[in-house]
Every structure is written in C-alpha cells, then in structure tokens.
Enzyme design. Structure first.
Site, mmCIF file in Angstrom:
data_model
loop_
_atom_site.group_PDB
_atom_site.id
_atom_site.type_symbol
_atom_site.label_atom_id
_atom_site.label_comp_id
_atom_site.label_asym_id
_atom_site.label_seq_id
_atom_site.Cartn_x
_atom_site.Cartn_y
_atom_site.Cartn_z
ATOM 1 C CG HIS A 14 38.120 15.205 1.242
ATOM 2 N ND1 HIS A 14 38.241 14.609 -0.100
ATOM 3 C CD2 HIS A 14 39.145 14.958 1.912
ATOM 4 C CE1 HIS A 14 39.605 14.078 -0.199
ATOM 5 N NE2 HIS A 14 40.017 14.208 1.140
ATOM 6 N NE ARG A 15 41.960 16.197 -0.974
ATOM 7 C CZ ARG A 15 42.257 15.466 -2.058
ATOM 8 N NH1 ARG A 15 42.437 15.611 -3.373
ATOM 9 N NH2 ARG A 15 42.790 13.916 -1.549
ATOM 10 C CD GLU A 21 40.924 17.143 4.745
ATOM 11 O OE1 GLU A 21 41.984 16.568 4.509
ATOM 12 O OE2 GLU A 21 40.436 17.595 3.427
ATOM 13 C CG ASP A 41 44.672 18.406 2.176
ATOM 14 O OD1 ASP A 41 44.612 17.402 3.024
ATOM 15 O OD2 ASP A 41 44.017 18.405 0.993
ATOM 16 C CG HIS A 80 45.788 16.541 -1.732
ATOM 17 N ND1 HIS A 80 46.510 15.585 -2.480
ATOM 18 C CD2 HIS A 80 45.375 15.847 -0.698
ATOM 19 C CE1 HIS A 80 46.323 14.276 -1.870
ATOM 20 N NE2 HIS A 80 45.527 14.427 -0.846
ATOM 21 C CD GLU A 89 45.766 14.994 5.232
ATOM 22 O OE1 GLU A 89 46.766 13.861 4.878
ATOM 23 O OE2 GLU A 89 44.652 14.870 4.732
ATOM 24 C CE LYS A 121 48.161 15.465 1.783
ATOM 25 N NZ LYS A 121 47.368 14.279 2.017
ATOM 26 C CG ASP A 141 35.360 14.219 -2.390
ATOM 27 O OD1 ASP A 141 35.936 14.733 -1.581
ATOM 28 O OD2 ASP A 141 35.575 13.214 -3.294
#
Length: 273
Positions: free
Chosen positions: A42-43, A69, A71, A84, A143, A145, A266
C-alpha cells in the site's frame, strides 16, 4: 496371529487418538493456505517509509510485495504524478492543492521529512519514474484519485501506459482501479487489455455488482465490509476479490483462508507469517 492382530489394533487406536486431538479446522485450513493472494504494498511499504516515495517502493519489493499500489493525480501542466492527497500539506513541505503546481515545482518539494529526517531527500515521483524503475520487477496497481477533478486523466494514463508497454519487455502486470466507477468505464474502453477494478467502502446491491462486472475484473471492498457472503456475491458475477488496507497479521491470515485474490497492506512482510 492373535498377538500380532492385537498389536495392529492398538497401533490403529493410538493413531486415531492422536488424529482426534487435532483441531477440526486443521485439514481444511491446510488446503486453504495453499492459496496465495497477491501481496500488494500500500503506497509501497508505507508502514516503514514515507508513502508513495521511491524509498517506500524499494522497501516493499525488498519485503516481498507482488504489486505496488500507487495513487495518481495530474499536475498543473498535465503530468501524472504519484501522491495520495489532493493537497500537499500532510506529506510534503508544500501548501495547497497539488493541481496548482507544475510537475517541476512538485519535484522540488520534500516528500520525506514529515516521516523521518533520514528521508529528507525523497521527492514526489512521476508515474513514469515508477514504471521505469519498478515495472520490470513487480506489478503496478494504479489508483486514480478524484478523477472527476482531472478531466481527461484516463486518456493521459492510457497514453503513459501505452508508451511504457511499447518500450518494456516486462511481463509484470499493470492494473488500474478507483472509487469512481464511471472513470473505470472510460479507462476500460481506452485500454480493454488492462484489468480494472472498483474500490468500495459501503454495502453494494446485486444490480450495482452486475453493472460493475460488465467492465471490471475485480472489486476491492474495504476490509471492514468484506465477508464470505459478499465475497461469494462478487465471485458469482465473475470478478476477483481484493481488500484494503489490512495491517493486522491475524486479519491477513483470515483473508488468506477466505481465499481472496489480493490483499493490500502497509506491511508486505506480514504475509510471511
């Protein structure tokens, strides 16, 4: 013969007693654990590094992530940048809306010191940089945003990914998802060969699932709403099941037993236990 028969019977009883002590779930769980969901950082590895930075992505790969992942937003000069929030205040030394800055101006900002002083040289990456540096090692889950705030962002992303695919020999996959269903419809029409998904954090009815399944390959419910029942409903419509953001080892273990297709965390190393 009688003594030999008694020995056989006693041996069988001992083995049966030992087996009976095992939990009833041991056998099915051992089968279930053969299934390995996609490990999605995640990120990056944002539990250990400033999110959405090159350091975070490197750490996620080091910890065994299958996918990163990331954003994305559009800068003032229409460059895809990885960040993000729509604003800069939380994770950089910049102020205000990201879209009010050019890509060159964004690259001057410090995107690491907020997390720890040792990351003071971390910058906001461009999507192109992430693809070029990591696309040959792992998959990338992108993703979009707030895509409604960036008219034409789907076309920009399709153009960027097209360039990457032209010059890349990598077989690692690219996937794209968003909370915005209409945005994913548009992107799917532009690049039908790339899997798209929809993020959700509230209950969803079967009619909406049917609509999403017409273009999406996966649905990504927040972990707090994902149940076996919802999983089965999603799968009934032919889609894979991901979930986010799972930062508890016991919960990761539970979702692995449920045989979900991908888990976003994470902490990519939590999958090892």
């Amino acid at each position: 013969m009688t003594a030999f028969f008694l020995i056989i019977v006693i041996t069988m009883l001992v083995l049966f007693a030992l087996y009976a002590k095992r939990s009833k779930s041991d056998f099915p769980e051992s089968l279930i654990m053969q299934h390995s969901p996609i490990k999605i950082g995640h990120r990056g590895a944002s539990g250990y590094c400033p999110e959405n930075t090159m350091a975070s992505y490197k750490k996620a790969i080091e910890l065994g992530a299958d996918f990163l992942e990331v954003d994305i937003h559009l800068s003032k000069d229409d460059v895809l940048v990885v960040h993000h929030d729509p604003t800069l205040d939380r994770t950089t030394n910049g102020k205000g809306n990201l879209r009010d800055y050019t890509a060159a101006e964004l690259k001057e900002l410090d995107a690491g010191s907020w997390y720890h002083s040792r990351y003071k040289n971390e910058r906001i990456p461009l999507l192109r940089e992430v693809l070029e540096n990591f696309g040959s090692e792992v998959g990338i889950l992108i993703e979009l945003k707030h895509p409604s705030a960036y008219p034409g962002i789907e076309e920009k992303l399709a153009e960027e990914l097209g360039k990457f695919q032209e010059c890349s020999t990598s077989k690692n996959k690219i996937m794209v998802h968003s909370f915005d269903m209409e945005s994913m419809k548009r992107f799917h029409q532009l690049m039908p060969d790339i899997q798209v998904g929809v993020l959700i954090k509230r209950r969803i009815n079967d009619q909406k699932l049917k609509e999403i399944a017409e273009f999406a390959s996966f649905l990504n419910p927040k972990q707090t709403i994902l149940s076996t029942k919802l999983q089965m409903r999603i799968q009934k419509h032919g889609m894979k099941v991901f979930t986010w953001t799972v930062n508890n080892k016991k919960q990761i273990h539970m979702f692995k037993m449920m045989q979900v297709d991908g888990i976003i965390s994470d902490f990519p190393d939590y999958f090892l236990d």
